[in-house]
Design an enzyme around this catalytic site. Sequence first.
Site, PDB file in Angstrom:
ATOM      1  N   SER A 121       0.789  -1.021   0.011  1.00  0.00           N
ATOM      2  CA  SER A 121      -0.038  -0.057   0.047  1.00  0.00           C
ATOM      3  C   SER A 121       0.811   1.305   0.026  1.00  0.00           C
ATOM      4  O   SER A 121       0.598   2.349  -0.357  1.00  0.00           O
ATOM      5  CB  SER A 121      -0.972   0.085   1.419  1.00  0.00           C
ATOM      6  OG  SER A 121      -1.743  -0.927   1.183  1.00  0.00           O
ATOM      7  N   HIS A 142      -1.885  -2.920  -6.687  1.00  0.00           N
ATOM      8  CA  HIS A 142      -2.850  -2.788  -5.461  1.00  0.00           C
ATOM      9  C   HIS A 142      -4.336  -2.847  -5.588  1.00  0.00           C
ATOM     10  O   HIS A 142      -5.051  -2.122  -6.055  1.00  0.00           O
ATOM     11  CB  HIS A 142      -2.299  -1.326  -5.191  1.00  0.00           C
ATOM     12  CG  HIS A 142      -2.723  -0.858  -3.861  1.00  0.00           C
ATOM     13  ND1 HIS A 142      -3.310   0.350  -3.544  1.00  0.00           N
ATOM     14  CD2 HIS A 142      -2.559  -1.428  -2.663  1.00  0.00           C
ATOM     15  CE1 HIS A 142      -3.744   0.422  -2.493  1.00  0.00           C
ATOM     16  NE2 HIS A 142      -3.293  -0.601  -1.806  1.00  0.00           N
ATOM     17  N   GLU A 154      -4.920  -0.729  -8.427  1.00  0.00           N
ATOM     18  CA  GLU A 154      -3.976   0.427  -9.071  1.00  0.00           C
ATOM     19  C   GLU A 154      -2.771  -0.439  -9.672  1.00  0.00           C
ATOM     20  O   GLU A 154      -2.154  -1.310  -8.844  1.00  0.00           O
ATOM     21  CB  GLU A 154      -3.332   1.410  -8.061  1.00  0.00           C
ATOM     22  CG  GLU A 154      -4.502   2.406  -7.619  1.00  0.00           C
ATOM     23  CD  GLU A 154      -4.084   3.280  -6.329  1.00  0.00           C
ATOM     24  OE1 GLU A 154      -4.393   4.364  -6.272  1.00  0.00           O
ATOM     25  OE2 GLU A 154      -3.187   2.864  -5.460  1.00  0.00           O
ATOM     26  N   ASN A 193      -4.721   5.960  -1.830  1.00  0.00           N
ATOM     27  CA  ASN A 193      -4.208   6.311  -0.072  1.00  0.00           C
ATOM     28  C   ASN A 193      -3.479   7.640  -0.065  1.00  0.00           C
ATOM     29  O   ASN A 193      -3.729   8.212   1.125  1.00  0.00           O
ATOM     30  CB  ASN A 193      -3.277   5.232   0.181  1.00  0.00           C
ATOM     31  CG  ASN A 193      -4.155   3.774   0.539  1.00  0.00           C
ATOM     32  OD1 ASN A 193      -5.297   3.955   0.727  1.00  0.00           O
ATOM     33  ND2 ASN A 193      -3.321   2.827   0.590  1.00  0.00           N
TER      34      ASN A 193
END
Length: 345
Positions: A121, A142, A154, A193
């Site tokens: 992450s 991801h 992602e 994120n």
Amino acid sequence: MEKFDRIAIIGAGVMGRGIAQVSASSGFNVVMFDIEQRILQGAFEEIRRGLRRMVERGRLGEEEATAILGRVSTSLSLPEAVEGAGLVIEAVPEALELKRRVWSEVSASASSDAVFATNTSSLSITSISEAVSRPERFIGMHFFNPPTVMRLVEVIPGAYTSLETVEAVKGIAERMGKTPVIVKKDSPGFIVNRVLITYLNEAARLLERGYTKEQIDAGMQYGAGMPLGPFMLMDLIGLDIVYNILKVFEEKLGPNYRPATAVERLFRENKLGRKTSEGFYNYREAPKVSEEDGRGFNVKLLLDILISEARKVVEEGIADPETVDKAMKLGANLPSGPFEMARRA
Ligand code: NAD
């Protein structure tokens, strides 16, 4: 595509088991590797239960469920798990040294044309990729939690990743029924994120200015159309995950990203949110806020943060505005993308 028919998943925790279910459901044969039989057994059972629920709800046929489960196997031997796999997806805990160690072992056993993908992450794809002998075949893939539900993936090339690897992983994500977005630069938190966790941290900082969590949550839920207010969302994600991502941001992006006092305190007290039954809220009963609670909170305070962080993502060459909007809607369930919000405002 045939050579990708077998996928090895390294680490069968929350993410690994979900990715395994998604893979098997899309026709891939998957083998999960972990360090304990108990964990592998638990992962297999969870997949079985998940499929059974779908059958009960009429979303999957009995035979199909049996066929999917038949494509899932487990192994306690890493060389055995990766043997013959066209794609290896790693989902071990978020620690650089651990990931590098695991990848150097994978690299020693996997076939020479296998593609390697990490589900990290917040760590650098390039620095993990340096642990394998062919970093041109290494990439970030991801998934979002829960992988069976969230559509976004992602796809993050590192400094050495070949175009062929990017195309292969994009194709596999599509075959899994996901929507891949290509992240142009290997940067902490990638797109979703980076924007989301920064926004959550800012919400926690507002507590220091006298706002209450109920007021902010209600404001964002009823006033900005968010599916969950920021504090309920942090409790759902887990305060440990939020804190650790912010620590990476602080180190790599600067002191503006330092975890807010409230986030740090809950992390230290091991009040991690729903998973420990207490975080910002107490989960012995389901917390709720009403529209009334949000009175006096100006949602612009937080929407501006979403928009300004999204602009930084574009300025830093991580993604273009359309990609950011798409990623934020699919990966963070925002009602509209930050650039769409900015245009409306
Ligand atoms: P987790 O703790 O639930 O699972 C990790 C698994 O890896 C555990 O089962 C553990 O036994 C296993 N493991 C530990 N050492 C290992 C080794 N040497 N070899 C093989 N397996 C080993 O963690 P998670 O939440 O599934 O996260 C995994 C990765 O996915 C992390 O990089 C995390 O940042 C990322 N991620 C997590 C989320 C999330 O919301 N949980 C979302 C997206 C990405």
